[in-house]
Design a protein around this motif. Structure first.
Motif, PDB file in Angstrom:
ATOM      1  N   ILE A   1      37.285  47.449  53.997  1.00  0.00           N
ATOM      2  CA  ILE A   1      37.631  47.543  52.984  1.00  0.00           C
ATOM      3  C   ILE A   1      37.461  45.948  51.750  1.00  0.00           C
ATOM      4  O   ILE A   1      37.080  44.856  52.907  1.00  0.00           O
ATOM      5  CB  ILE A   1      39.065  47.555  52.574  1.00  0.00           C
ATOM      6  CG1 ILE A   1      39.306  48.637  53.585  1.00  0.00           C
ATOM      7  CG2 ILE A   1      39.914  47.124  51.813  1.00  0.00           C
ATOM      8  CD1 ILE A   1      39.409  49.810  52.191  1.00  0.00           C
ATOM      9  N   VAL A   2      36.758  45.598  51.179  1.00  0.00           N
ATOM     10  CA  VAL A   2      35.402  44.758  50.464  1.00  0.00           C
ATOM     11  C   VAL A   2      36.541  44.433  49.560  1.00  0.00           C
ATOM     12  O   VAL A   2      37.062  45.322  48.613  1.00  0.00           O
ATOM     13  CB  VAL A   2      34.535  44.799  49.608  1.00  0.00           C
ATOM     14  CG1 VAL A   2      33.847  44.101  49.233  1.00  0.00           C
ATOM     15  CG2 VAL A   2      33.717  45.476  50.470  1.00  0.00           C
ATOM     16  N   THR A   3      37.309  43.145  49.870  1.00  0.00           N
ATOM     17  CA  THR A   3      38.221  42.755  48.455  1.00  0.00           C
ATOM     18  C   THR A   3      37.989  41.564  47.503  1.00  0.00           C
ATOM     19  O   THR A   3      36.033  41.247  47.680  1.00  0.00           O
ATOM     20  CB  THR A   3      39.150  41.713  49.217  1.00  0.00           C
ATOM     21  OG1 THR A   3      38.545  40.873  49.799  1.00  0.00           O
ATOM     22  CG2 THR A   3      39.803  42.690  50.004  1.00  0.00           C
ATOM     23  N   GLY A   4      38.495  41.703  46.552  1.00  0.00           N
ATOM     24  CA  GLY A   4      37.584  40.822  44.721  1.00  0.00           C
ATOM     25  C   GLY A   4      38.814  40.399  44.627  1.00  0.00           C
ATOM     26  O   GLY A   4      40.164  40.509  44.704  1.00  0.00           O
ATOM     27  N   GLU A   5      38.505  39.450  43.046  1.00  0.00           N
ATOM     28  CA  GLU A   5      39.445  38.763  42.551  1.00  0.00           C
ATOM     29  C   GLU A   5      39.463  38.858  41.054  1.00  0.00           C
ATOM     30  O   GLU A   5      38.030  39.513  41.315  1.00  0.00           O
ATOM     31  CB  GLU A   5      39.396  37.298  42.872  1.00  0.00           C
ATOM     32  CG  GLU A   5      39.150  36.560  43.998  1.00  0.00           C
ATOM     33  CD  GLU A   5      41.099  36.551  44.865  1.00  0.00           C
ATOM     34  OE1 GLU A   5      41.673  37.154  43.601  1.00  0.00           O
ATOM     35  OE2 GLU A   5      40.847  36.540  45.553  1.00  0.00           O
ATOM     36  N   HIS A   6      40.378  38.912  40.488  1.00  0.00           N
ATOM     37  CA  HIS A   6      40.418  39.526  38.976  1.00  0.00           C
ATOM     38  C   HIS A   6      40.294  38.096  38.429  1.00  0.00           C
ATOM     39  O   HIS A   6      40.759  37.208  39.052  1.00  0.00           O
ATOM     40  CB  HIS A   6      41.860  40.045  38.942  1.00  0.00           C
ATOM     41  CG  HIS A   6      41.830  42.024  38.820  1.00  0.00           C
ATOM     42  ND1 HIS A   6      40.978  42.524  37.871  1.00  0.00           N
ATOM     43  CD2 HIS A   6      42.853  41.952  39.584  1.00  0.00           C
ATOM     44  CE1 HIS A   6      41.538  43.122  38.735  1.00  0.00           C
ATOM     45  NE2 HIS A   6      41.942  43.009  39.799  1.00  0.00           N
ATOM     46  N   ALA A   7      39.113  37.745  37.420  1.00  0.00           N
ATOM     47  CA  ALA A   7      38.897  37.250  36.498  1.00  0.00           C
ATOM     48  C   ALA A   7      40.461  37.482  34.946  1.00  0.00           C
ATOM     49  O   ALA A   7      40.682  38.310  35.654  1.00  0.00           O
ATOM     50  CB  ALA A   7      38.344  36.738  36.011  1.00  0.00           C
ATOM     51  N   GLU A   8      40.454  35.885  34.428  1.00  0.00           N
ATOM     52  CA  GLU A   8      41.598  36.249  33.472  1.00  0.00           C
ATOM     53  C   GLU A   8      41.390  34.861  32.249  1.00  0.00           C
ATOM     54  O   GLU A   8      41.914  33.866  32.187  1.00  0.00           O
ATOM     55  CB  GLU A   8      43.237  35.782  33.885  1.00  0.00           C
ATOM     56  CG  GLU A   8      43.850  36.626  32.664  1.00  0.00           C
ATOM     57  CD  GLU A   8      45.933  36.284  33.352  1.00  0.00           C
ATOM     58  OE1 GLU A   8      46.439  36.287  32.346  1.00  0.00           O
ATOM     59  OE2 GLU A   8      45.536  36.303  34.994  1.00  0.00           O
TER      60      GLU A   8
END
Length: 409
Positions: free
Chosen positions: A142-149
């Motif tokens: 499972i590769v985790t990421g982050e959302h930009a806003e």
């Protein structure tokens, strides 16, 4: 023991022996070569983008025989995972029946890896030609990421108060409120004005901000709700968010104004050479170029005057001369043209001009007498007003004196 009893006993003994033999055959069959692979651990358990991790595999003997000719290999890898060592491990033979073999693969995710589950396909083979076994296994990473806003944090305009016809510099402060990096940020304005509608910001780190700059001309007055579209990429791919800003354009026609009009002579006579001067003022906040004034008059002479560039709060004269060859009252249309960053614009207005007829000396004398009469009337009115004021003051003074005398009596 009689004969019948002996036969019965022998039959039971043979049945027991047969059953025991059958069980032995099954045990031998179940205890044949058997090998299995177990995914022991993925470390760290949360794998980020462009990060290293390891996958541990344990090969365990599940049979009674020692397995031989063992090959374990990774046969399919997702494109955003890289294995940094050999994909194939060959083991000729386990040392003893209960042996285990530990394998560890060092891997890393690519900088553009997409968050979510990634399946690594593996294959285990062992045995000889007459008893060759192939097994397949999957390891899920499972590769985790982050959302930009990225969002609009402030809106600024220059000028602050926008009038119809103004050239406007619009600054939108774009700030990243998310935890991921916002890449390839582009800001678009969906407006109907003449001007720039998109601005490239670039990348925004978490908490970072950049200014998107726009320039347009406020063509018409009113209140406008303008959609702002922010396109960008984060760990989860291409994104598109939409916001609204509101701009109010005040009613004013153009940035150019007629500051003054001068006619020399003031009351020209038929046949006089007239000099007409119109001073044009730039009341806006930006320079205006190629200012030209055209007078649509019916006389012989110049009709156009070129001023050139006017800076903010600067004015310039548009001078023409012509011969007023016909008496009468005229309304002269005037067209002022200029150019700015968004093209050529026009302002229209009118000038009233009276050309007197050439007459005899008696007529001139009458005009002079009329002027003198007007002047005399003004003098007389001023004289009467002055005498009236003096009388009021005198009455007040006398009234004050009588009042004091009455008190004395």
């Amino acid at each position: 023991m009689n004969h019948t009893t002996k036969q019965t006993y022998m039959a039971l003994l043979i049945l027991v022996i047969l059953l025991a033999g059958a069980n032995t055959v099954q045990a031998v069959s179940a205890g044949d070569e058997c090998l299995t692979a177990v995914v022991e651990d993925i470390s760290p358990s949360s794998v980020g983008i462009n990060e290293q991790f390891t996958v541990g595999i344990s090969l365990e003997n599940c049979g009674t025989r020692v397995p031989e000719n063992i090959t374990f290999e990774i046969i399919r890898i997702p494109p955003d995972i890289i294995v940094t060592e050999s994909l194939v491990a060959y083991i000729p033979k386990f040392v003893y029946r209960d042996s285990e073999r530990q394998l560890r693969y060092h891997m890393r995710t690519t900088p553009d890896a997409k968050p979510g589950p990634h399946i690594i396909r593996m294959r285990l083979t062992y045995g000889s030609d007459d008893a060759y076994v192939v097994k397949y296994y999957d390891a899920e990473v499972i590769v985790t990421g982050e959302h930009a806003e990225p969002r609009i944090s402030s809106v600024r305009t220059n000028p602050r108060y926008i009038y119809e016809g103004d050239t406007v510099d619009l600054s939108l402060e774009i700030e990243n409120f998310g935890k991921g990096i916002a890449k390839s940020v582009v800001v678009n304005l969906d407006h109907d004005f003449k001007g720039i509608t998109n601005s490239t910001v670039g990348s925004l780190a978490t908490g970072g901000n950049q200014t998107a700059l726009f320039k347009f001309k406020a063509g018409t007055a009113g209140t406008f709700v303008i959609p702002v579209i922010i396109s960008y990429e984060d760990d989860y791919g291409k994104q598109r968010d939409e916001y609204d800003i509101q701009l109010t354009v005040l009613d004013r026609k153009g940035n150019l104004n007629v500051a003054s009009v001068k006619v020399d002579p003031v009351l020209p006579y038929e046949g006089d050479t007239v000099e007409l001067t119109m001073r044009i003022e730039n009341s806006g906040d930006n320079s205006i170029n190629s200012v030209r004034v055209y007078y649509d008059h019916p006389f012989k002479g110049l009709k156009e005057s070129f001023i050139g560039t006017l800076d903010p709060n600067e004015d310039g004269p548009a001078v023409i001369t012509f011969v007023a060859d016909e008496a009468g009252e005229y309304q002269l249309p005037v067209t002022i043209t200029y150019s700015d960053d968004f093209g050529e614009e026009q302002i229209r207005t009118n000038i009233n001009l009276i050309v007197m007829e050439k007459s005899s000396g008696a007529g001139t004398a009458i005009i002079v007498l009329l002027i003198l009469a007007v002047i005399g009337g003004l003098i007389y009115y001023n004289y009467r007003t002055t005498r009236s004021k003096d009388a009021v003051i005198r009455q007040l003074m006398e009234g004050n004196g009588n009042s004091d005398g009455s008190k004395k009596e």
